[in-house]
Design an enzyme around this catalytic site. Structure first.
Site, PDB file in Angstrom:
ATOM      1  N   THR A 103      20.843  -5.309  30.837  1.00 44.35           N
ATOM      2  CA  THR A 103      20.430  -5.242  32.088  1.00 44.35           C
ATOM      3  C   THR A 103      21.423  -6.084  32.868  1.00 44.35           C
ATOM      4  OG1 THR A 103      21.653  -7.556  29.790  1.00 44.35           O
ATOM      5  CG2 THR A 103      19.152  -7.688  30.474  1.00 44.35           C
ATOM      6  N   THR A 179      24.228  -2.696  25.253  1.00 45.39           N
ATOM      7  CA  THR A 179      25.097  -3.036  25.168  1.00 45.39           C
ATOM      8  C   THR A 179      25.090  -2.751  22.621  1.00 45.39           C
ATOM      9  OG1 THR A 179      25.002  -5.205  24.175  1.00 45.39           O
ATOM     10  CG2 THR A 179      25.891  -4.503  25.940  1.00 45.39           C
ATOM     11  N   ASP A 180      24.300  -2.674  22.768  1.00 48.12           N
ATOM     12  CA  ASP A 180      23.602  -2.962  20.646  1.00 48.12           C
ATOM     13  C   ASP A 180      23.917  -0.921  20.922  1.00 48.12           C
ATOM     14  OD1 ASP A 180      23.283  -5.034  21.277  1.00 48.12           O
ATOM     15  OD2 ASP A 180      21.302  -4.885  20.324  1.00 48.12           O
ATOM     16  N   LYS A 258      31.596  -2.323  19.579  1.00 53.31           N
ATOM     17  CA  LYS A 258      30.727  -3.481  19.270  1.00 53.31           C
ATOM     18  C   LYS A 258      31.509  -4.039  18.763  1.00 53.31           C
ATOM     19  CE  LYS A 258      26.912  -6.742  21.240  1.00 53.31           C
ATOM     20  NZ  LYS A 258      25.695  -6.812  21.370  1.00 53.31           N
TER      21      LYS A 258
END
EC number: 6.3.5.-
Length: 445
Positions: A103, A179-180, A258
């Site tokens: 996104t 991001t994952d 992350k």
């Protein structure tokens, strides 16, 4: 251009010669709100959409507005024809933006509430007009997938697109990514792209652009700033760094993880310092670490992966038969273990590992602790595992070790050559020197 506004809102803007992209100030009651006028996609014809100085977008009803004042005209208007030429000819851009999903580059369709990717250069500049102040950009949607659906074959396509972008004359590349699994992709690109001509910057967003706390704008501005001004030729991750929205951090692609499921500053360098800090408001890059790889003359592409590798997170009670099945009844060529502490599993599996390594299967050891490095010479079990052929992988993160193993397996068949490459520091995945300040300390005061 006020074409996205209707009725009374349109009339107000037209009479004041205010267009999308202009800096305006609105007085409403005791409030004075200053920001850039953005396009409105709302069915409510009484709403102005404003981008604030902190990067957030807000909607303001025209009801009870006492004053609207034009502060400055959109500085990017003069560049509009040039920008359109850039979108037609990627060779004239400075920075290539490659979208793979997520996104980070998206726009809200207010009629449906849906968020869809901003697909063109014009849409990206409309979403973030300030980007023109940094560099000429050209955008490409390579694919649009959820990051959990990322696969090695997609890593290859991304690497090929990066190589092509540099070949077209771009001096930096930004990759929009969910991001994952961003850290996996960053590692894959780091091993696949050598002698980089400029920065390759992965960027994402923890919160989509339809949320008031979105980090999309700040992260993208920071990423383009990094791609434009960074002195290094490395694959990096550029993400939000603090709750006050003052800066972003640039992390080496093979030393980042992350570390939080939802915080905007979720990405942290592990066993390493960030390479740089981006002061996004000032469009300024501040280098924090001078031990970076310099830009080279021509980027080399070597993107091949063999996914017959497995990442095992050891835990007390791991079923021996299950592990034996993985090592003997599958097509596995390599196993990365996230072991306990200094690099251990139960001694119950030593003989299984011995047989596997004799059969040509590579077994590498990392630590679940993430911070610190493995040292299998300290305790008896570690020494037994070493004797069985398990290879200690220094301070490599488990995920980085897995991606590296996939890359190595695609290039070598001989176990000793695989071992040699796995313990070699190819792109900064191993930090030979740890200092006290590399470990985060949380304050409870």
């Amino acid at each position: 251009m006020q074409e996205n506004y209707k009725a009374k809102a349109y009339d107000i803007l037209k009479n004041l010669n205010i267009e999308e992209g202009d800096l305006i100030e609105i007085k409403k009651g005791d409030l004075r709100i200053r920001g850039i006028l953005l396009p409105s996609y709302s069915k409510d014809e009484r709403i102005f959409v404003i981008k604030l100085d902190n990067g957030y977008n807000i909607g303001i009803s025209i009801d009870n507005i006492s004053e609207i004042k034009l502060i400055t005209k959109n500085s990017s208007k003069a560049q509009e024809s040039e920008r359109k030429e850039v979108s037609r000819n990627g060779a004239k851009s400075e920075i290539k933006i490659i979208s793979t999903g997520g996104t980070i580059v998206s726009k809200v369709e207010y009629e449906t509430g849906a968020v869809r990717p901003a697909l063109t250069t014009e849409e990206i500049v409309q979403f973030l007009p300030e980007i023109n102040e940094i560099a000429k950009v050209d955008a490409e949607v390579l694919f649009s997938i959820l990051s959990e659906n990322m696969k090695p074959e997609y890593w290859v396509k991304i690497a090929e697109s990066v190589k092509k972008a540099f070949g077209e004359g771009n001096t930096g590349v930004v990759i929009a990514h969910g991001t994952d699994t961003m850290a996996y992709t960053a590692s894959a690109l780091a091993f696949s792209l050598r002698s980089l001509q400029g920065p390759v910057v992965l960027v994402g967003s923890q919160r989509s652009s339809d949320r008031p706390s979105s980090d999309s704008a700040i992260n993208l501005l920071s990423a383009v700033t990094t791609a434009k001004y960074a002195p290094f030729g490395e694959v990096v991750v550029n993400m939000h760094a603090d709750s006050s929205d003052t800066y972003a951090l640039v992390h080496r692609g093979v030393k980042v993880r992350k570390m939080h499921s939802s915080r905007r500053d979720a990405f942290q360098s592990v066993n390493d310092k960030p390479l740089a800090k981006v002061l996004w408001k000032e469009r300024k890059l501040v280098m924090l670490d001078k031990s970076y790889m310099s830009k080279k003359g021509e980027t080399t592409l070597d993107a091949k992966f063999d996914n017959r590798a497995f990442l095992l997170y050891y835990y007390p009670g791991l079923d021996r038969d299950f592990l034996e099945h993985i090592l003997t009844n599958t097509k596995i060529r390599g196993l990365i273990i996230a072991g306990t502490g200094l690099g251990h599993t139960s001694s119950d599996y030593v003989e299984l590992f011995r047989k596997a390594t004799k059969d040509g299967i590579f077994i590498g050891m990392t630590t679940q602790c993430l911070f610190g490095r493995v040292n299998m010479n300290v305790y008896t079990t570690g020494r037994q595992l070493l004797d069985a052929g398990v290879t200690p992988l220094e301070d490599m993160l488990p995920e980085v070790a897995l991606v590296k193993l996939m890359w190595v397996l695609a290039h070598e068949q001989d176990l000793e050559k695989i071992r040699s490459l796995m313990i070699s520091n190819l792109v900064g995945e191993i930090n030979p020197r740890h200092t006290l300040d590399l470990f985060p300390r949380w304050s409870y005061e």
